[in-house]
Design a protein around this motif. Structure first.
Motif, PDB file in Angstrom:
ATOM      1  N   ILE A 245      10.039 -11.344   3.707  1.00 23.85           N
ATOM      2  CA  ILE A 245       9.618  -9.912   4.557  1.00 23.85           C
ATOM      3  C   ILE A 245      10.938  -9.466   5.216  1.00 23.85           C
ATOM      4  CG2 ILE A 245       8.612 -10.926   6.296  1.00 23.85           C
ATOM      5  CD1 ILE A 245       6.512  -8.682   6.124  1.00 23.85           C
ATOM      6  N   PHE A 246      11.695 -10.184   5.686  1.00 23.03           N
ATOM      7  CA  PHE A 246      12.839  -9.730   6.745  1.00 23.03           C
ATOM      8  C   PHE A 246      14.007  -9.175   6.062  1.00 23.03           C
ATOM      9  CE2 PHE A 246      10.138 -12.432   9.517  1.00 23.03           C
ATOM     10  CZ  PHE A 246       9.581 -11.391  10.263  1.00 23.03           C
ATOM     11  N   ARG A 247      14.110  -9.815   4.544  1.00 18.84           N
ATOM     12  CA  ARG A 247      15.207  -9.436   3.872  1.00 18.84           C
ATOM     13  C   ARG A 247      15.291  -8.427   2.723  1.00 18.84           C
ATOM     14  NH1 ARG A 247      15.012 -15.142   4.761  1.00 18.84           N
ATOM     15  NH2 ARG A 247      14.061 -15.368   2.564  1.00 18.84           N
ATOM     16  N   VAL A 248      13.866  -8.017   2.265  1.00 23.81           N
ATOM     17  CA  VAL A 248      13.671  -7.422   1.262  1.00 23.81           C
ATOM     18  C   VAL A 248      13.164  -6.006   1.844  1.00 23.81           C
ATOM     19  CG1 VAL A 248      12.142  -6.716  -0.724  1.00 23.81           C
ATOM     20  CG2 VAL A 248      12.893  -9.019  -0.338  1.00 23.81           C
ATOM     21  N   ARG A 249      13.896  -4.871   1.144  1.00 20.78           N
ATOM     22  CA  ARG A 249      13.563  -3.588   1.571  1.00 20.78           C
ATOM     23  C   ARG A 249      12.280  -3.082   1.094  1.00 20.78           C
ATOM     24  NH1 ARG A 249      15.475   1.623  -0.308  1.00 20.78           N
ATOM     25  NH2 ARG A 249      16.862   0.690  -1.674  1.00 20.78           N
ATOM     26  N   PHE A 250      11.409  -2.897   1.936  1.00 19.72           N
ATOM     27  CA  PHE A 250       9.874  -2.578   1.304  1.00 19.72           C
ATOM     28  C   PHE A 250       9.563  -1.173   1.947  1.00 19.72           C
ATOM     29  CE2 PHE A 250       5.361  -2.469   1.684  1.00 19.72           C
ATOM     30  CZ  PHE A 250       4.985  -3.273   0.538  1.00 19.72           C
ATOM     31  N   HIS A 251       8.815  -0.347   1.166  1.00 17.16           N
ATOM     32  CA  HIS A 251       8.152   0.801   1.385  1.00 17.16           C
ATOM     33  C   HIS A 251       6.706   0.980   0.819  1.00 17.16           C
ATOM     34  CE1 HIS A 251      12.146   2.082   3.043  1.00 17.16           C
ATOM     35  NE2 HIS A 251      12.701   1.691   1.936  1.00 17.16           N
ATOM     36  N   TYR A 252       5.927   1.737   1.494  1.00 18.07           N
ATOM     37  CA  TYR A 252       4.866   2.275   0.917  1.00 18.07           C
ATOM     38  C   TYR A 252       5.223   3.646   0.212  1.00 18.07           C
ATOM     39  CZ  TYR A 252       1.820  -1.552   2.364  1.00 18.07           C
ATOM     40  OH  TYR A 252       1.538  -2.552   2.565  1.00 18.07           O
ATOM     41  N   ALA A 253       4.616   3.951  -1.044  1.00 17.22           N
ATOM     42  CA  ALA A 253       5.009   5.206  -1.569  1.00 17.22           C
ATOM     43  C   ALA A 253       3.975   5.609  -2.594  1.00 17.22           C
ATOM     44  CB  ALA A 253       6.549   5.479  -2.097  1.00 17.22           C
ATOM     45  N   ASP A 254       3.963   6.924  -3.227  1.00 16.59           N
ATOM     46  CA  ASP A 254       3.366   7.350  -4.314  1.00 16.59           C
ATOM     47  C   ASP A 254       3.970   6.782  -5.512  1.00 16.59           C
ATOM     48  OD1 ASP A 254       0.902   9.337  -5.688  1.00 16.59           O
ATOM     49  OD2 ASP A 254       2.988  10.029  -6.306  1.00 16.59           O
ATOM     50  N   ILE A 255       3.538   5.952  -6.358  1.00 16.38           N
ATOM     51  CA  ILE A 255       4.075   5.539  -7.236  1.00 16.38           C
ATOM     52  C   ILE A 255       4.529   6.383  -8.485  1.00 16.38           C
ATOM     53  CG2 ILE A 255       4.348   3.461  -9.123  1.00 16.38           C
ATOM     54  CD1 ILE A 255       4.475   2.528  -6.311  1.00 16.38           C
ATOM     55  N   PRO A 256       3.603   7.217  -8.854  1.00 12.90           N
ATOM     56  CA  PRO A 256       3.932   8.149  -9.911  1.00 12.90           C
ATOM     57  C   PRO A 256       5.149   9.083  -9.264  1.00 12.90           C
ATOM     58  CG  PRO A 256       1.504   8.197  -9.600  1.00 12.90           C
ATOM     59  CD  PRO A 256       2.162   7.475  -8.586  1.00 12.90           C
ATOM     60  N   ALA A 257       4.944   9.569  -8.025  1.00 20.20           N
ATOM     61  CA  ALA A 257       6.245  10.406  -7.574  1.00 20.20           C
ATOM     62  C   ALA A 257       7.289   9.632  -7.644  1.00 20.20           C
ATOM     63  CB  ALA A 257       5.849  10.764  -5.969  1.00 20.20           C
ATOM     64  N   LEU A 258       7.369   8.092  -7.164  1.00 15.50           N
ATOM     65  CA  LEU A 258       8.704   7.528  -7.433  1.00 15.50           C
ATOM     66  C   LEU A 258       9.108   7.456  -8.588  1.00 15.50           C
ATOM     67  CD1 LEU A 258      10.346   5.323  -6.092  1.00 15.50           C
ATOM     68  CD2 LEU A 258       8.819   3.680  -6.911  1.00 15.50           C
ATOM     69  N   ALA A 259       8.411   7.148  -9.554  1.00 18.56           N
ATOM     70  CA  ALA A 259       8.491   7.124 -10.896  1.00 18.56           C
ATOM     71  C   ALA A 259       9.277   8.220 -11.641  1.00 18.56           C
ATOM     72  CB  ALA A 259       7.533   6.576 -12.034  1.00 18.56           C
ATOM     73  N   GLU A 260       8.634   9.468 -10.917  1.00 16.31           N
ATOM     74  CA  GLU A 260       9.183  10.863 -11.539  1.00 16.31           C
ATOM     75  C   GLU A 260      10.837  10.874 -10.840  1.00 16.31           C
ATOM     76  OE1 GLU A 260       8.105  15.658 -11.013  1.00 16.31           O
ATOM     77  OE2 GLU A 260       6.822  13.940 -10.313  1.00 16.31           O
ATOM     78  N   ALA A 261      10.978  10.420  -9.486  1.00 15.03           N
ATOM     79  CA  ALA A 261      12.339  10.572  -8.961  1.00 15.03           C
ATOM     80  C   ALA A 261      13.076   9.782  -9.539  1.00 15.03           C
ATOM     81  CB  ALA A 261      12.293  10.090  -7.480  1.00 15.03           C
TER      82      ALA A 261
END
Length: 259
Positions: free
Chosen positions: A155-171
């Motif tokens: 958890i201290f080494r991996v970059r983690f975010h909460y996000a809208d997954i369809p919007a992420l896919a579109e990006a």
């Protein structure tokens, strides 16, 4: 004051077992010498460390979320960039450290609910060098004590975010990348050409433990993959555990990148 720690402080730390209070305080707890050491060496801000020899066994048992309390516990501040909301943030998140354009291999978690699965997936992401892990807002809280312990420090080494997954896919698609997902009607992952994220972002979507990838997210998947059983005509189990499927899939992407 009792055993070097006040009852009010004990109550505050115990409250962090619940997401409501973790959000309110902006803190989560970490237990164990290795985990606390990982926290101290990371970019996370460690607010305070509690040791059994300083507060006493009884107090440590009261603040610990473990059945067998460890000798050390720390309260750690949650990162400020945990939630990504804007399109600009999503596009920027697809650029790994030191890169000049969107590229990399990413995991996108679509409603993972089991704390053990999320923790294990973060360990897998750490092992295989995923550039970041994104999770839908309804995924289990990454700072749930069971998730934190299951990560074994990842958890201290991996970059983690909460996000809208369809919007992420579109990006990712907008940046010239691919969005992969595993389906029973997908193409054999071992025979399929895979973009390993060297020149553009490749996002691997991992679906919910029981429902799989949601229809909304599935509509954004550009490449449907299938992890074949062995033997092919006798699958046995109905499906793979979400964390196991993650490991098999990302391992194949990394294998392709190394040959």
């Amino acid at each position: 004051m009792k055993d070097g720690i006040s009852n009010a402080e004990i109550k505050r730390i115990k409250s962090l077992a619940l997401k409501k209070f973790r959000d309110q305080e902006g803190l989560f707890t970490v237990e164990g010498e290795k985990m606390v050491s990982e926290a101290l060496e990371s970019s996370f801000h460690v607010e305070k460390i509690y040791r059994t020899e300083e507060i006493g066994h009884e107090a440590m048992a009261r603040i610990s979320a473990l059945s067998s309390p460890s000798p050390v516990l720390a309260t750690v501040r949650k990162p400020e960039d945990l939630i990504l909301e804007s399109r600009a943030q999503l596009l920027a998140s697809l650029i790994p450290t030191h890169a000049v354009k969107p590229a990399g291999l990413f995991l996108a978690l679509d409603t993972i609910r089991d704390p053990g699965n999320l923790g294990t997936i973060l360990r897998i992401a750490d092992w295989f060098g995923a550039d970041a892990v994104f999770a839908s807002p309804d995924t289990v809280d990454v700072f749930n004590p069971k998730v934190v312990q299951a990560t074994m420090g990842a958890i201290f080494r991996v970059r983690f975010h909460y996000a809208d997954i369809p919007a992420l896919a579109e990006a990712a698609i907008e940046a010239g990348g691919h969005v992969y997902g595993t389906f029973l009607d997908g193409e054999n992952i071992y025979r399929k050409n895979l973009d390993c994220g060297m020149d553009s972002p490749s996002v691997i979507v991992i679906g919910n433990e029981s429902a799989g990838i949601s229809p909304e997210v599935a509509s954004m998947v550009t490449e449907r993959l299938f992890i074949p059983p062995y033997p092919a005509d006798d699958p046995g189990s109905e499906s793979l555990n979400a964390a196991v499927a993650t490991a098999v899939t990302i391992a194949e992407f990394r294998r392709r990148a190394s040959v």
